[in-house]
Design an enzyme around this catalytic site. Structure first.
Site, PDB file in Angstrom:
ATOM      1  CE  LYS A  52     -48.269  65.704  46.170  1.00  0.00           C
ATOM      2  NZ  LYS A  52     -48.028  64.325  46.666  1.00  0.00           N
ATOM      3  CB  SER A 127     -51.700  63.167  47.431  1.00  0.00           C
ATOM      4  OG  SER A 127     -50.307  63.010  47.553  1.00  0.00           O
ATOM      5  CB  SER A 151     -48.895  60.313  46.666  1.00  0.00           C
ATOM      6  OG  SER A 151     -49.984  60.246  47.545  1.00  0.00           O
TER       7      SER A 151
HETATM    8  N1  GLN Z   1     -53.267  57.614  49.538  1.00  0.00           N
HETATM    9  C1  GLN Z   1     -52.300  57.534  50.580  1.00  0.00           C
HETATM   10  C2  GLN Z   1     -52.731  58.386  51.746  1.00  0.00           C
HETATM   11  O1  GLN Z   1     -53.763  58.928  51.666  1.00  0.00           O
HETATM   12  C3  GLN Z   1     -50.949  57.923  50.073  1.00  0.00           C
HETATM   13  C4  GLN Z   1     -50.677  59.366  50.146  1.00  0.00           C
HETATM   14  C5  GLN Z   1     -49.287  59.712  49.682  1.00  0.00           C
HETATM   15  O2  GLN Z   1     -48.532  58.867  49.192  1.00  0.00           O
HETATM   16  N2  GLN Z   1     -48.924  60.963  49.897  1.00  0.00           N
HETATM   17  O3  GLN Z   1     -52.059  58.508  52.720  1.00  0.00           O
END
Ligand code: GLN
Length: 446
Positions: A52, A127, A151
């Site tokens: 990532k 994400s 994410s």
């Molecule tokens: N969807 C969540 C957010 O937008 C989680 C993001 C994440 O775990 N990096 O914050």
């Protein structure tokens, strides 16, 4: 890997950068080493991995899918990257994500969205959507993602693969570009549970460079994969299979519970009464931490500097205005507001108290049960563009993953069939530092 990438990447678009030349060289070196019979093979010898794009890789551009960092060429490796080098994986490239890991669909990438390999009109989740899509499409053997509020697990669920968020502190965050430091954890995205155990083995462990790193012995995760779940006590939170959860998703979860029952486990309904407050608390805390963490992107130390700036204040203002995307700005504003004097007690402090209550909810269930099971996400993947104009709906999708981050405990998402023609994820949540049980249950079910 690269042949497969050529075949499918045009449709999946999981990568932000491919590192073919270095990867070929690294693979060649490993080959030579093997031929010379010199040293022992690493744990993950020769396996192609994708990273990532929020983990820094020496000499390989690390953008966090932000225009602001499009020129950032790190001069060191994150600890997980050093550990992978020791394990002898081959890094194939950097994977797409929502900008600074803020989002749940990959649509917040400043460069392009990635697509769900099962149906390219749909989001891969986020994400870590690029990581999940690349693994699901067979472009890499496995990948690393990061999970602040879901994410790793949510994109794994949407793409029909396995995603593990370890206990907070188990995997070093050194070299992970911080979003919300008290919640962020790095973890594996893999095709199956055994691979997850292998990859976790390689990256877990104490790191003096991360002040929140847990100084604990790392068990042998592979020996946990016994297939035995006889007598296992499973709690199923009623809040996780109640309203708001797609009935087709719920059905798949109940089917999975039947499978575990047939293997000798028992399950009962339990309650996590503060679940409904988790999303609000998370978005306050995560945004507060983000507003502070992202202050370092000033166009001087980090970040592309605006060409239009005439003086110092301009440099900050213009570089940040031009560099950050809309979701990142929204969170910085929310976080700065919540932390400002006069509002601190009402928002930030209150959210911290809710966080404690949520953790206590889990503690209480774990007094009687070994493991908690529910869906990973309330629905299957949605269409690209369907929710991108509606941040609140998007935030509410995270209701089932966020509590785990707030409590700092581990959870894994494993595929449990299809609904609406798309994969469904089963979420297995465990006690702090009890990844072995998570992996054992996930493996027995799989
Ligand atoms: N969807 C969540 C957010 O937008 C989680 C993001 C994440 O775990 N990096 O914050």
């Amino acid at each position: 890997s690269y042949t497969r990438i050529q075949e499918v990447e045009g449709k999946v678009r999981a990568f932000l950068a491919l590192d073919e030349e270095n990867a070929r060289q690294a693979a060649k070196q490993l080959d030579e080493q093997l031929a010379s019979g010199g040293s022992e093979r690493g744990l993950l010898f020769g396996l192609p991995i994708g990273i990532k794009d929020n983990m820094v890789t020496e000499g390989l551009i690390t953008t966090c899918a932000s225009k602001f960092l499009s020129n950032y060429n790190p001069i060191y490796d994150a600890t997980v990257i050093s550990k992978l080098k020791e394990a002898q994986t081959v890094t194939i490239g950097k994977l797409n994500m929502d900008e600074f890991a803020m989002g749940g669909s990959n649509e917040n990438s400043a460069f392009h969205p990635s697509h769900n390999p099962w149906n390219t009109d749909y989001v891969p989740g986020g994400s870590s959507g690029g990581s999940a899509a690349a693994v699901a499409a067979g472009e890499v053997y496995f990948a690393l993602g990061s999970d602040t509020g879901g994410s790793i697990r949510q994109p794994a669920a949407y793409c029909g693969i396995v995603g593990l968020k370890p206990t907070y502190g188990l995997v070093s965050r050194y070299g992970l570009v911080a979003f919300a430091s008290s919640l962020d954890q790095i973890g594996p995205l893999t095709k199956n549970v055994e691979d997850s155990a292998y990859l976790l083995q390689a990256i877990a462990g104490y790191d003096p460079k991360d002040s929140t790193s847990a100084n604990v012995d790392i068990p042998d995760y592979l020996s946990a994969l016994t297939g035995d779940v006889k007598g296992l006590r499973i709690g199923v939170p009623k809040e996780y299979i109640g309203k708001g959860v797609d009935t087709a998703v719920k059905e798949k979860v109940l089917e999975a519970l039947k499978v575990l029952e047939s293997l000798g486990a028992i399950w009962e309904e339990v309650t996590l009464p503060h679940t409904e407050y988790a999303v609000a608390a998370y978005y306050l805390l995560a945004s507060s931490e983000a507003s502070s963490n992202l202050a370092r992107f000033d166009g001087i130390r980090y970040g592309v500097r605006s060409d239009n700036a005439r003086n110092l204040l301009d440099v900050y203002h213009m570089s940040r205005s031009e560099g950050f995307g809309p979701e990142v700005k929204r969170r910085i504003m929310l976080g700065t507001y919540a932390l400002s004097s006069g509002y601190y007690d009402a928002y930030y402090l209150k959210a911290q108290k809710v966080r404690t209550l949520i953790k206590q909810d889990f503690d209480q269930v774990f007094e009687k049960y070994d493991i908690i099971i529910g869906p990973t996400a309330p629905t299957t993947a949605f269409r690209i563009g369907e929710q991108s104009e509606d941040p609140l709906t998007m935030y509410l999708n995270d209701i089932l993953t966020i509590p785990v981050n707030l409590a700092g405990i581990p959870a894994i998402s494993v595929p449990c069939g299809f609904a609406n023609g798309l994969p469904v994820g089963l979420q297995i949540i465990g006690k702090a530092l009890d990844e072995a049980t998570l992996l054992r249950v996930a493996h027995a079910y799989e």
